[in-house]
Enzyme design. Structure first.
Site, short mmCIF file in Angstrom:
data_model
loop_
_atom_site.label_atom_id
_atom_site.label_comp_id
_atom_site.label_asym_id
_atom_site.label_seq_id
_atom_site.Cartn_x
_atom_site.Cartn_y
_atom_site.Cartn_z
N CYS A 1 5.73 2.90 5.24
CA CYS A 1 4.90 2.51 4.09
C CYS A 1 5.50 3.15 2.83
CB CYS A 1 3.46 2.98 4.28
SG CYS A 1 2.38 2.50 2.91
N ASN B 1 4.61 2.84 -0.56
CA ASN B 1 3.62 3.44 -1.47
C ASN B 1 2.99 4.67 -0.82
OD1 ASN B 1 3.78 1.63 -3.71
ND2 ASN B 1 2.71 0.10 -2.48
N ASN C 1 10.23 -2.03 8.39
CA ASN C 1 9.15 -2.94 8.78
C ASN C 1 9.56 -4.33 8.31
OD1 ASN C 1 8.88 -2.52 6.03
ND2 ASN C 1 6.66 -2.29 6.03
N ASN D 1 5.25 -8.94 6.88
CA ASN D 1 4.70 -8.90 5.52
C ASN D 1 5.38 -10.01 4.73
OD1 ASN D 1 3.30 -6.09 5.75
ND2 ASN D 1 5.38 -5.73 6.49
N GLU E 1 0.17 -8.65 3.08
CA GLU E 1 0.64 -7.61 4.00
C GLU E 1 0.16 -7.85 5.43
OE1 GLU E 1 0.84 -3.50 3.49
OE2 GLU E 1 0.83 -3.57 1.29
#
Ligand SMILES: N[C@H](CCC[C@H](N)C(=O)O)C(=O)O
Length: 280
Positions: free
Chosen positions: A71, A73, A161, A194, A212
Protein backbone atom coordinates in the site's frame (compact mmCIF):
# COMPACT_ATOMS: atom_id res chain seq x y z
CA UNK A 1 -8.10 -1.83 21.15
CA UNK A 2 -6.30 1.48 20.48
CA UNK A 3 -5.98 2.68 16.87
CA UNK A 4 -4.87 5.75 14.92
CA UNK A 5 -6.83 7.01 11.93
CA UNK A 6 -4.55 8.36 9.19
CA UNK A 7 -4.79 9.11 5.49
CA UNK A 8 -2.58 9.64 2.47
CA UNK A 9 -4.37 12.22 0.28
CA UNK A 10 -7.74 10.87 1.36
CA UNK A 11 -6.90 7.14 1.15
CA UNK A 12 -7.78 6.49 4.75
CA UNK A 13 -6.83 3.51 6.87
CA UNK A 14 -7.07 2.51 10.51
CA UNK A 15 -3.57 1.94 11.92
CA UNK A 16 -3.06 -0.59 14.68
CA UNK A 17 0.20 -0.79 16.65
CA UNK A 18 0.97 -4.52 16.78
CA UNK A 19 4.53 -4.23 18.16
CA UNK A 20 3.41 -6.25 21.22
CA UNK A 21 0.53 -8.41 19.90
CA UNK A 22 -1.54 -9.03 16.77
CA UNK A 23 -5.37 -9.22 17.07
CA UNK A 24 -7.17 -12.41 15.95
CA UNK A 25 -9.26 -12.85 12.82
CA UNK A 26 -7.80 -9.91 10.92
CA UNK A 27 -10.04 -10.18 7.82
CA UNK A 28 -13.17 -9.91 10.00
CA UNK A 29 -11.58 -7.06 11.99
CA UNK A 30 -10.86 -5.19 8.74
CA UNK A 31 -14.46 -5.57 7.58
CA UNK A 32 -15.86 -4.44 10.94
CA UNK A 33 -13.54 -1.47 11.51
CA UNK A 34 -13.70 -0.21 7.91
CA UNK A 35 -17.49 0.06 7.94
CA UNK A 36 -18.28 3.78 7.63
CA UNK A 37 -21.58 3.39 9.56
CA UNK A 38 -21.04 0.77 12.25
CA UNK A 39 -17.24 0.87 12.54
CA UNK A 40 -14.47 3.46 12.56
CA UNK A 41 -14.65 3.94 8.79
CA UNK A 42 -11.82 3.53 6.32
CA UNK A 43 -10.49 1.90 3.15
CA UNK A 44 -9.05 -0.86 5.35
CA UNK A 45 -6.74 -1.52 8.29
CA UNK A 46 -2.95 -1.40 8.45
CA UNK A 47 -0.90 -3.21 11.10
CA UNK A 48 2.51 -1.99 12.27
CA UNK A 49 4.46 -5.04 13.45
CA UNK A 50 8.02 -5.96 14.41
CA UNK A 51 10.22 -7.43 11.65
CA UNK A 52 13.25 -9.70 11.60
CA UNK A 53 14.52 -8.33 8.29
CA UNK A 54 13.58 -4.64 8.38
CA UNK A 55 12.89 -1.87 10.88
CA UNK A 56 9.15 -2.64 10.83
CA UNK A 57 6.60 -4.84 9.05
CA UNK A 58 3.40 -3.50 7.47
CA UNK A 59 0.33 -5.67 6.83
CA UNK A 60 -2.65 -4.20 4.99
CA UNK A 61 -6.20 -5.53 4.77
CA UNK A 62 -8.73 -3.99 2.38
CA UNK A 63 -12.23 -3.08 3.53
CA UNK A 64 -13.53 -6.44 2.24
CA UNK A 65 -11.08 -8.30 4.49
CA UNK A 66 -8.68 -9.33 1.70
CA UNK A 67 -4.98 -8.94 2.54
CA UNK A 68 -2.99 -6.88 0.04
CA UNK A 69 0.71 -7.15 -0.74
CA UNK A 70 1.54 -3.41 -0.65
CA UNK A 71 0.00 0.00 0.00
CA UNK A 72 1.74 3.16 -1.18
CA UNK A 73 -0.31 5.73 0.72
CA UNK A 74 -0.28 3.45 3.75
CA UNK A 75 3.50 3.10 3.75
CA UNK A 76 3.94 6.88 3.97
CA UNK A 77 1.55 6.98 6.95
CA UNK A 78 3.46 4.13 8.63
CA UNK A 79 6.65 6.17 8.21
CA UNK A 80 5.02 9.16 9.91
CA UNK A 81 3.49 6.96 12.64
CA UNK A 82 6.70 5.19 13.70
CA UNK A 83 8.69 8.46 13.79
CA UNK A 84 6.12 10.55 15.64
CA UNK A 85 5.34 7.67 18.04
CA UNK A 86 9.07 7.56 18.84
CA UNK A 87 9.28 3.92 17.71
CA UNK A 88 12.30 5.15 15.75
CA UNK A 89 14.37 8.31 15.50
CA UNK A 90 15.67 7.41 12.04
CA UNK A 91 14.56 9.36 8.97
CA UNK A 92 15.40 6.46 6.66
CA UNK A 93 13.23 3.49 7.63
CA UNK A 94 12.90 0.04 6.06
CA UNK A 95 9.47 -1.60 5.89
CA UNK A 96 8.89 -5.32 5.32
CA UNK A 97 5.83 -5.96 3.14
CA UNK A 98 4.45 -8.98 1.29
CA UNK A 99 6.00 -7.44 -1.86
CA UNK A 100 9.48 -7.07 -0.35
CA UNK A 101 11.34 -4.53 1.77
CA UNK A 102 10.60 -0.88 0.96
CA UNK A 103 12.82 2.03 1.98
CA UNK A 104 11.13 5.18 3.26
CA UNK A 105 12.80 8.62 3.48
CA UNK A 106 10.96 10.77 6.02
CA UNK A 107 11.02 14.57 5.58
CA UNK A 108 10.53 16.23 8.99
CA UNK A 109 9.77 19.96 9.20
CA UNK A 110 11.48 22.29 11.69
CA UNK A 111 9.02 21.17 14.42
CA UNK A 112 9.90 17.52 13.78
CA UNK A 113 6.56 16.71 12.13
CA UNK A 114 6.73 14.45 9.08
CA UNK A 115 5.21 16.56 6.32
CA UNK A 116 6.04 14.19 3.46
CA UNK A 117 7.63 10.83 2.77
CA UNK A 118 9.46 9.41 -0.24
CA UNK A 119 9.02 5.66 -0.77
CA UNK A 120 11.21 3.51 -3.00
CA UNK A 121 8.43 1.39 -4.51
CA UNK A 122 10.82 -0.97 -6.28
CA UNK A 123 10.87 -2.15 -9.90
CA UNK A 124 7.53 -2.45 -11.75
CA UNK A 125 6.57 -5.55 -13.74
CA UNK A 126 4.52 -4.73 -16.86
CA UNK A 127 2.51 -6.36 -19.66
CA UNK A 128 0.17 -4.79 -22.27
CA UNK A 129 -3.14 -6.70 -22.56
CA UNK A 130 -6.34 -6.17 -24.50
CA UNK A 131 -9.52 -7.17 -22.70
CA UNK A 132 -12.81 -7.76 -24.61
CA UNK A 133 -15.23 -6.34 -22.06
CA UNK A 134 -19.01 -5.96 -22.51
CA UNK A 135 -20.52 -2.91 -20.79
CA UNK A 136 -22.59 0.18 -21.49
CA UNK A 137 -20.40 3.13 -20.55
CA UNK A 138 -21.52 6.76 -20.85
CA UNK A 139 -20.55 8.54 -24.11
CA UNK A 140 -17.80 10.79 -22.67
CA UNK A 141 -14.98 8.29 -22.79
CA UNK A 142 -12.07 8.15 -25.22
CA UNK A 143 -12.16 6.10 -28.39
CA UNK A 144 -10.01 3.64 -26.44
CA UNK A 145 -13.01 2.78 -24.22
CA UNK A 146 -15.94 1.92 -26.56
CA UNK A 147 -19.45 2.56 -25.33
CA UNK A 148 -20.82 -0.90 -26.05
CA UNK A 149 -18.91 -4.11 -26.66
CA UNK A 150 -15.33 -4.17 -27.67
CA UNK A 151 -11.79 -4.58 -26.43
CA UNK A 152 -10.50 -2.23 -23.77
CA UNK A 153 -6.74 -1.62 -24.01
CA UNK A 154 -5.23 -2.10 -20.57
CA UNK A 155 -1.60 -1.83 -19.51
CA UNK A 156 -1.05 -4.32 -16.70
CA UNK A 157 1.51 -3.18 -14.13
CA UNK A 158 2.52 -4.86 -10.88
CA UNK A 159 3.87 -2.66 -8.11
CA UNK A 160 3.92 -5.71 -5.87
CA UNK A 161 0.14 -5.60 -6.19
CA UNK A 162 -1.75 -5.89 -9.51
CA UNK A 163 -2.98 -2.91 -11.53
CA UNK A 164 -4.82 -2.49 -14.82
CA UNK A 165 -4.30 1.01 -16.30
CA UNK A 166 -6.81 2.38 -18.83
CA UNK A 167 -6.26 5.64 -20.74
CA UNK A 168 -9.35 7.86 -20.99
CA UNK A 169 -10.08 11.33 -22.38
CA UNK A 170 -11.50 12.54 -19.06
CA UNK A 171 -10.90 11.12 -15.60
CA UNK A 172 -13.94 13.05 -14.34
CA UNK A 173 -16.19 11.23 -16.83
CA UNK A 174 -14.50 7.83 -16.67
CA UNK A 175 -16.89 4.88 -16.14
CA UNK A 176 -15.24 3.98 -12.80
CA UNK A 177 -18.33 2.48 -11.13
CA UNK A 178 -19.23 0.49 -14.26
CA UNK A 179 -15.87 -0.74 -15.53
CA UNK A 180 -14.07 -0.77 -12.18
CA UNK A 181 -15.83 -3.75 -10.59
CA UNK A 182 -16.13 -5.55 -13.93
CA UNK A 183 -12.38 -5.35 -14.52
CA UNK A 184 -11.42 -5.89 -10.85
CA UNK A 185 -12.92 -9.37 -11.13
CA UNK A 186 -11.97 -10.08 -14.75
CA UNK A 187 -10.61 -13.55 -15.44
CA UNK A 188 -7.28 -12.15 -16.71
CA UNK A 189 -6.26 -11.41 -13.09
CA UNK A 190 -5.51 -14.51 -10.98
CA UNK A 191 -6.12 -12.51 -7.75
CA UNK A 192 -8.35 -9.60 -8.95
CA UNK A 193 -6.74 -6.20 -9.60
CA UNK A 194 -6.84 -2.46 -8.91
CA UNK A 195 -8.10 -0.51 -11.95
CA UNK A 196 -6.85 2.99 -12.82
CA UNK A 197 -8.51 5.45 -15.23
CA UNK A 198 -5.87 7.90 -16.43
CA UNK A 199 -6.18 11.18 -18.31
CA UNK A 200 -2.91 12.58 -19.68
CA UNK A 201 -2.93 16.35 -18.96
CA UNK A 202 0.56 16.88 -20.43
CA UNK A 203 3.90 15.06 -20.48
CA UNK A 204 4.49 15.76 -16.79
CA UNK A 205 0.94 15.66 -15.39
CA UNK A 206 -1.73 12.97 -15.10
CA UNK A 207 -5.22 13.00 -13.64
CA UNK A 208 -6.30 9.65 -12.23
CA UNK A 209 -9.24 7.92 -10.59
CA UNK A 210 -9.04 4.39 -9.22
CA UNK A 211 -11.29 1.47 -8.45
CA UNK A 212 -9.34 -0.40 -5.76
CA UNK A 213 -9.44 -4.16 -5.32
CA UNK A 214 -11.31 -4.85 -2.09
CA UNK A 215 -12.24 -1.22 -1.36
CA UNK A 216 -14.05 0.26 -4.38
CA UNK A 217 -13.34 3.79 -5.61
CA UNK A 218 -10.94 5.50 -3.23
CA UNK A 219 -9.71 9.08 -3.05
CA UNK A 220 -6.21 7.96 -4.00
CA UNK A 221 -3.99 4.93 -4.55
CA UNK A 222 -0.22 5.21 -4.18
CA UNK A 223 0.69 1.99 -5.98
CA UNK A 224 -1.93 2.91 -8.59
CA UNK A 225 -0.32 6.30 -9.19
CA UNK A 226 3.02 4.54 -9.71
CA UNK A 227 1.42 2.00 -12.08
CA UNK A 228 -0.24 4.84 -14.02
CA UNK A 229 3.04 6.71 -14.52
CA UNK A 230 4.76 3.52 -15.67
CA UNK A 231 1.94 2.74 -18.12
CA UNK A 232 2.10 6.26 -19.58
CA UNK A 233 5.86 6.08 -20.02
CA UNK A 234 5.50 2.68 -21.74
CA UNK A 235 2.87 4.19 -24.04
CA UNK A 236 5.24 7.12 -24.76
CA UNK A 237 2.78 9.66 -23.33
CA UNK A 238 4.73 11.21 -20.45
CA UNK A 239 8.20 11.76 -19.11
CA UNK A 240 9.48 9.51 -16.30
CA UNK A 241 8.89 12.14 -13.61
CA UNK A 242 5.35 13.52 -13.23
CA UNK A 243 2.69 14.87 -10.88
CA UNK A 244 -0.37 12.68 -10.52
CA UNK A 245 -3.60 14.50 -9.60
CA UNK A 246 -5.95 12.21 -7.66
CA UNK A 247 -9.33 12.99 -6.09
CA UNK A 248 -7.69 13.46 -2.68
CA UNK A 249 -4.56 15.36 -3.73
CA UNK A 250 -1.28 15.06 -5.64
CA UNK A 251 1.61 12.62 -5.68
CA UNK A 252 5.04 13.07 -7.24
CA UNK A 253 6.15 9.91 -9.05
CA UNK A 254 9.48 9.19 -10.71
CA UNK A 255 10.47 6.04 -12.61
CA UNK A 256 14.21 6.42 -12.28
CA UNK A 257 16.06 5.42 -15.50
CA UNK A 258 19.26 4.57 -13.60
CA UNK A 259 17.96 1.93 -11.19
CA UNK A 260 14.49 1.32 -12.78
CA UNK A 261 12.96 1.89 -9.35
CA UNK A 262 9.76 3.92 -8.96
CA UNK A 263 9.86 6.64 -6.27
CA UNK A 264 6.67 8.10 -4.79
CA UNK A 265 6.61 11.30 -2.71
CA UNK A 266 3.57 12.60 -0.89
CA UNK A 267 1.99 13.59 2.41
CA UNK A 268 0.75 11.53 5.35
CA UNK A 269 -1.79 12.92 7.81
CA UNK A 270 -2.90 11.85 11.28
CA UNK A 271 -6.61 12.45 11.91
CA UNK A 272 -7.37 11.06 15.41
CA UNK A 273 -6.60 8.35 17.94
CA UNK A 274 -9.33 6.12 19.33
CA UNK A 275 -10.24 2.91 21.11
CA UNK A 276 -12.25 0.22 19.33
CA UNK A 277 -14.43 -2.35 21.10
CA UNK A 278 -14.66 -5.42 18.87
CA UNK A 279 -18.15 -6.69 17.98
CA UNK A 280 -17.06 -10.36 17.95
N1 LIG B 1 -6.37 -2.26 -2.76
C1 LIG B 1 -4.95 -2.57 -2.91
C2 LIG B 1 -4.20 -2.30 -1.59
C3 LIG B 1 -4.16 -0.81 -1.24
C4 LIG B 1 -3.32 -0.04 -2.21
C5 LIG B 1 -3.53 1.47 -2.21
N2 LIG B 1 -4.42 2.01 -1.23
C6 LIG B 1 -2.21 2.22 -2.25
O1 LIG B 1 -2.12 3.33 -1.71
O2 LIG B 1 -1.25 1.69 -2.88
C7 LIG B 1 -4.78 -4.04 -3.31
O3 LIG B 1 -5.64 -4.85 -2.97
O4 LIG B 1 -3.76 -4.35 -3.95
Amino acid sequence: MPFTKMHGIGNDYIYIDCMERVPENLPQLAIEMSDRHTGVGGDGIILICPSECADFKMRIFNADGSEARMCGNGSRCVGRYVYESRLTDKTTVTLETLSGIKTLRLHPDRQGNITSVTVDMGIPVTAPVEVPVRFNAPRMVSENVPTSQGPVKITAVSMGNPHGVILVDSADNAPVEILGPELEHHVIWPDRANIEFVEVVNTTELRMRVWERGSGETMACGTGACASLVACVLNRLTERHAIIHLLGGDLEIEWNPDDSHVYMTGPAETVFNGTYRRLL
